[in-house]
Motif scaffolding. Structure first.
Motif, PDB file in Angstrom:
ATOM      1  N   HIS A 268     -18.832   5.373  18.384  1.00 30.84           N
ATOM      2  CA  HIS A 268     -19.022   4.503  17.225  1.00 30.84           C
ATOM      3  C   HIS A 268     -20.471   4.016  17.283  1.00 30.84           C
ATOM      4  O   HIS A 268     -20.812   3.149  18.078  1.00 30.84           O
ATOM      5  CB  HIS A 268     -18.039   3.327  17.284  1.00 30.84           C
ATOM      6  N   THR A 269     -21.302   4.618  16.453  1.00 31.42           N
ATOM      7  CA  THR A 269     -22.723   4.271  16.456  1.00 31.42           C
ATOM      8  C   THR A 269     -22.943   2.978  15.682  1.00 31.42           C
ATOM      9  O   THR A 269     -22.369   2.780  14.612  1.00 31.42           O
ATOM     10  CB  THR A 269     -23.538   5.416  15.825  1.00 31.42           C
ATOM     11  N   THR A 270     -23.749   2.093  16.242  1.00 29.11           N
ATOM     12  CA  THR A 270     -24.087   0.833  15.568  1.00 29.11           C
ATOM     13  C   THR A 270     -25.601   0.776  15.418  1.00 29.11           C
ATOM     14  O   THR A 270     -26.303   1.725  15.784  1.00 29.11           O
ATOM     15  CB  THR A 270     -23.634  -0.376  16.410  1.00 29.11           C
ATOM     16  N   HIS A 271     -26.113  -0.352  14.934  1.00 29.65           N
ATOM     17  CA  HIS A 271     -27.572  -0.427  14.806  1.00 29.65           C
ATOM     18  C   HIS A 271     -28.257  -0.564  16.169  1.00 29.65           C
ATOM     19  O   HIS A 271     -29.479  -0.593  16.243  1.00 29.65           O
ATOM     20  CB  HIS A 271     -28.013  -1.510  13.813  1.00 29.65           C
ATOM     21  N   TYR A 272     -27.476  -0.632  17.238  1.00 27.94           N
ATOM     22  CA  TYR A 272     -28.061  -0.549  18.581  1.00 27.94           C
ATOM     23  C   TYR A 272     -28.145   0.901  19.063  1.00 27.94           C
ATOM     24  O   TYR A 272     -28.636   1.164  20.155  1.00 27.94           O
ATOM     25  CB  TYR A 272     -27.249  -1.385  19.575  1.00 27.94           C
ATOM     26  N   GLY A 273     -27.622   1.826  18.254  1.00 30.12           N
ATOM     27  CA  GLY A 273     -27.698   3.240  18.614  1.00 30.12           C
ATOM     28  C   GLY A 273     -26.330   3.802  18.973  1.00 30.12           C
ATOM     29  O   GLY A 273     -25.323   3.099  18.945  1.00 30.12           O
ATOM     30  N   THR A 274     -26.306   5.093  19.286  1.00 27.97           N
ATOM     31  CA  THR A 274     -25.063   5.728  19.725  1.00 27.97           C
ATOM     32  C   THR A 274     -24.691   5.205  21.104  1.00 27.97           C
ATOM     33  O   THR A 274     -23.532   4.932  21.400  1.00 27.97           O
ATOM     34  CB  THR A 274     -25.234   7.256  19.751  1.00 27.97           C
ATOM     35  N   THR A 275     -25.697   5.066  21.955  1.00 29.29           N
ATOM     36  CA  THR A 275     -25.555   4.291  23.187  1.00 29.29           C
ATOM     37  C   THR A 275     -26.767   3.368  23.232  1.00 29.29           C
ATOM     38  O   THR A 275     -27.711   3.532  22.462  1.00 29.29           O
ATOM     39  CB  THR A 275     -25.524   5.179  24.448  1.00 29.29           C
ATOM     40  N   PHE A 276     -26.722   2.384  24.095  1.00 26.48           N
ATOM     41  CA  PHE A 276     -27.828   1.428  24.157  1.00 26.48           C
ATOM     42  C   PHE A 276     -28.022   0.982  25.596  1.00 26.48           C
ATOM     43  O   PHE A 276     -27.122   1.117  26.429  1.00 26.48           O
ATOM     44  CB  PHE A 276     -27.547   0.221  23.253  1.00 26.48           C
ATOM     45  N   LYS A 277     -29.213   0.483  25.875  1.00 31.90           N
ATOM     46  CA  LYS A 277     -29.525   0.001  27.221  1.00 31.90           C
ATOM     47  C   LYS A 277     -29.571  -1.519  27.218  1.00 31.90           C
ATOM     48  O   LYS A 277     -30.065  -2.132  26.265  1.00 31.90           O
ATOM     49  CB  LYS A 277     -30.896   0.532  27.661  1.00 31.90           C
ATOM     50  N   VAL A 278     -29.051  -2.117  28.265  1.00 30.80           N
ATOM     51  CA  VAL A 278     -29.159  -3.560  28.446  1.00 30.80           C
ATOM     52  C   VAL A 278     -30.004  -3.784  29.692  1.00 30.80           C
ATOM     53  O   VAL A 278     -29.561  -3.547  30.813  1.00 30.80           O
ATOM     54  CB  VAL A 278     -27.774  -4.221  28.622  1.00 30.80           C
ATOM     55  N   THR A 279     -31.255  -4.193  29.466  1.00 31.52           N
ATOM     56  CA  THR A 279     -32.155  -4.489  30.582  1.00 31.52           C
ATOM     57  C   THR A 279     -32.851  -5.804  30.276  1.00 31.52           C
ATOM     58  O   THR A 279     -32.819  -6.296  29.148  1.00 31.52           O
ATOM     59  CB  THR A 279     -33.225  -3.391  30.748  1.00 31.52           C
ATOM     60  N   THR A 280     -33.483  -6.368  31.275  1.00 33.80           N
ATOM     61  CA  THR A 280     -34.233  -7.600  31.065  1.00 33.80           C
ATOM     62  C   THR A 280     -35.550  -7.249  30.387  1.00 33.80           C
ATOM     63  O   THR A 280     -36.303  -6.412  30.883  1.00 33.80           O
ATOM     64  CB  THR A 280     -34.496  -8.284  32.415  1.00 33.80           C
ATOM     65  N   LYS A 281     -35.781  -7.865  29.231  1.00 30.34           N
ATOM     66  CA  LYS A 281     -36.981  -7.538  28.461  1.00 30.34           C
ATOM     67  C   LYS A 281     -37.816  -8.794  28.241  1.00 30.34           C
ATOM     68  O   LYS A 281     -37.275  -9.894  28.113  1.00 30.34           O
ATOM     69  CB  LYS A 281     -36.597  -6.939  27.104  1.00 30.34           C
ATOM     70  N   ALA A 282     -39.130  -8.587  28.154  1.00 27.26           N
ATOM     71  CA  ALA A 282     -40.029  -9.723  27.942  1.00 27.26           C
ATOM     72  C   ALA A 282     -39.877 -10.278  26.527  1.00 27.26           C
ATOM     73  O   ALA A 282     -40.029 -11.469  26.297  1.00 27.26           O
ATOM     74  CB  ALA A 282     -41.474  -9.282  28.187  1.00 27.26           C
ATOM     75  N   ASP A 283     -39.554  -9.404  25.564  1.00 24.92           N
ATOM     76  CA  ASP A 283     -39.488  -9.821  24.169  1.00 24.92           C
ATOM     77  C   ASP A 283     -38.112  -9.445  23.612  1.00 24.92           C
ATOM     78  O   ASP A 283     -37.983  -8.544  22.792  1.00 24.92           O
ATOM     79  CB  ASP A 283     -40.611  -9.110  23.390  1.00 24.92           C
ATOM     80  N   PRO A 284     -37.070 -10.130  24.087  1.00 28.00           N
ATOM     81  CA  PRO A 284     -35.709  -9.670  23.772  1.00 28.00           C
ATOM     82  C   PRO A 284     -35.318  -9.930  22.322  1.00 28.00           C
ATOM     83  O   PRO A 284     -35.693 -10.951  21.753  1.00 28.00           O
ATOM     84  CB  PRO A 284     -34.848 -10.505  24.718  1.00 28.00           C
TER      85      PRO A 284
END
Ligand SMILES: [Zn+2]
Length: 490
Positions: A268-284
């Protein structure tokens, strides 16, 4: 239901043969491959129906789930004990025509065990199994066009074979059809047959609280699930039953989430993509991309087609402290709320909430403005609690509720949140590197403790994706057919 007219036609042939049709018991045949079912949550004792946090528990760390509970014997087949389950005697003794107050004109089938079933004429004609009306293998669809279905049709004659295994009907337009006894019995309108049908094709949810799930998380081996159909069936059954499964030994490479999804169905693709990554980002663009605490929530409540089953693969776990994942069986908590404070429950089930997502152009270059309006708790047409949307962050400041409801709704929402976060209901554990957590986002809420991650330490990296419950149930049923009962000859 009373027959109001005397039988107009009576079809009876003295059958001497009593066929015994094997009918594997699907429920029993599957019991050998699932995780042991925890006992049903026991109700709180005492007459007080107000929920209050248990003193001293609110700040205690949750129990660490370390014990492994294998989902299945990987070599066992859910169909293995089917042959020994027993059989169902199905034979028609007689059939006649009756008119009833409730169902109109029906064909009454008298079974050899003395019971009877009523079949409305129009239903029987609509479901004629002849090759002109129904395409069998491999399509299994009705080919009788609706325009040609005479809703006023009537039975001219009917006949039961001598062994009671078939019923033949001649209709008022001369069309003839034949129905097998077992086929008819399975489709009986009797409540017990209809209930059996529903039970055979669904998995009963086993609701849990913290003490019932801590240390007993259903677990499965990733590669075994990919390679073995019985192991995959066990995974899907556990997911539908408990709403939460941990897959182990998934490795650290990317793509494992999609690999598992494609072994079952489609992403089920969403606006986060078909899969997505969850990492710590400087500009989340999402609080999930920080080290802060993630409050209990369900993902993406602003989608009308809310993603249903989420997969999160812990490719790398962070090097510092904290960061335990938290889950609660929110539909169980809601059922407790209904029992303890029915007015609060009704406020959450009856009041539509505006869920929102606004995203400015980011990595993808797209901006988003998603809106959906629905209550926190979703009931089906029969009043059963079937789903939830729950997010503090993604709830709009526009609140299209009647003014007089607002204060009551907030009290109910805050109470529900306290219950979801109470140690009585939530489990917390630290997934290991290489684990993948798979859970029902329409049933469970999930959260995460804040965590420390020094710059020199390993950075946390998760890959996520979603798959619909339609695909989960679809694949589970086809595996059940293939490994056990073979209704469609697949
Ligand atoms: Zn036909």
């Amino acid at each position: 239901m009373a027959a109001v007219s005397a039988p107009r036609a009576l079809c009876r042939l003295a059958g001497q043969v009593r066929p015994t049709l094997s009918r594997p018991d699907l429920t029993r045949s599957l019991s050998g491959v699932t995780a042991a079912r925890p006992p049903r949550p026991s109700g709180r004792s005492g007459a007080a129906l107000l929920w209050v946090p248990r003193a001293g528990l609110a700040t205690r760390s949750g129990p660490r789930a370390t014990a492994s509970q294998p989902l299945s014997d990987p070599v066992s087949s859910p169909g293995a004990d089917a042959a020994s389950v027993g059989s169902l005697d199905v034979a028609i003794d007689a059939a006649d025509v009756v008119a009833t107050d409730e169902a109109g004109r029906c064909l009454r089938v008298q079974w050899r065990d003395g019971s009877e079933s009523l079949y409305p004429f129009v239903w029987l004609r609509d479901n004629c199994q002849c090759s002109a009306c129904f395409l069998g293998h491999p399509t299994f669809v009705r080919s009788l066009v609706l325009r040609d279905l005479d809703v006023n049709t009537s039975v001219e004659a009917c006949r039961v074979t001598s062994d009671g295994s078939e019923l033949s009907v001649t209709w008022s337009d001369g069309h003839q059809g034949t129905y097998a006894a077992e086929w008819l019995l399975l489709r009986s309108f009797r409540p017990e047959e209809q209930r059996r049908r529903r039970e055979e094709h669904s998995v009963e949810k086993s609701h849990w609280n913290a003490s019932q799930m801590s240390g007993k998380l259903p677990k499965a081996d990733f590669q075994q699930v990919l390679d073995s159909e019985p192991a995959r069936l066990a995974l899907l059954l556990a997911l539908e039953r408990y709403g939460l499964v941990v897959l182990q030994n998934c490795g650290s490479e990317s793509g494992q989430v999609l690999r598992l999804i494609q072994a079952i169905g489609y992403p089920h693709t969403t606006h986060y993509g078909t899969t997505f990554k969850v990492t710590t980002k400087a500009d989340p663009i999402n609080i999930a991309y920080t080290t802060k605490r993630l409050n209990m929530h369900a993902d993406l409540p602003y989608y009308e087609q809310q993603p249903q089953v989420q997969l999160l693969h812990y490719q790398r776990q962070h090097g510092g402290g904290g960061g335990r994942s938290e889950f609660a069986d929110a539909l169980h908590v809601a059922a407790e709320l209904r029992r303890l404070q029915p007015e609060a429950y009704r406020a959450l089930a009856d009041t539509p909430v505006d869920w929102v997502n606004v995203t400015l152009p980011g990595e993808t270059g797209r901006s988003h403005h998603k809106l959906f309006r629905a209550p926190v708790l979703q009931e089906d047409a029969e009043g059963r609690l079937v789903g939830l949307r729950f997010s503090q962050a993604q709830r709009d400041s526009f609140f299209g509720a009647p003014l007089g409801v607002v204060d009551r709704w907030y009290r109910a929402f805050a109470l529900f949140n306290r219950m979801l976060n109470d140690e009585e209901y939530k489990v917390s554990f630290l997934p290991q590197q290489g684990d993948m957590v798979m859970f029902d986002n329409t049933r469970l809420t999930h959260g995460r403790e804040d965590f420390e991650c020094p710059e020199q330490a390993t950075q946390r990296c998760l890959e996520g994706g979603y798959i619909g419950l339609d695909d989960i149930r679809d694949h589970r049923r086809t595996l059940q057919h293939r490994l056990g009962r073979n209704e469609f000859g697949l």
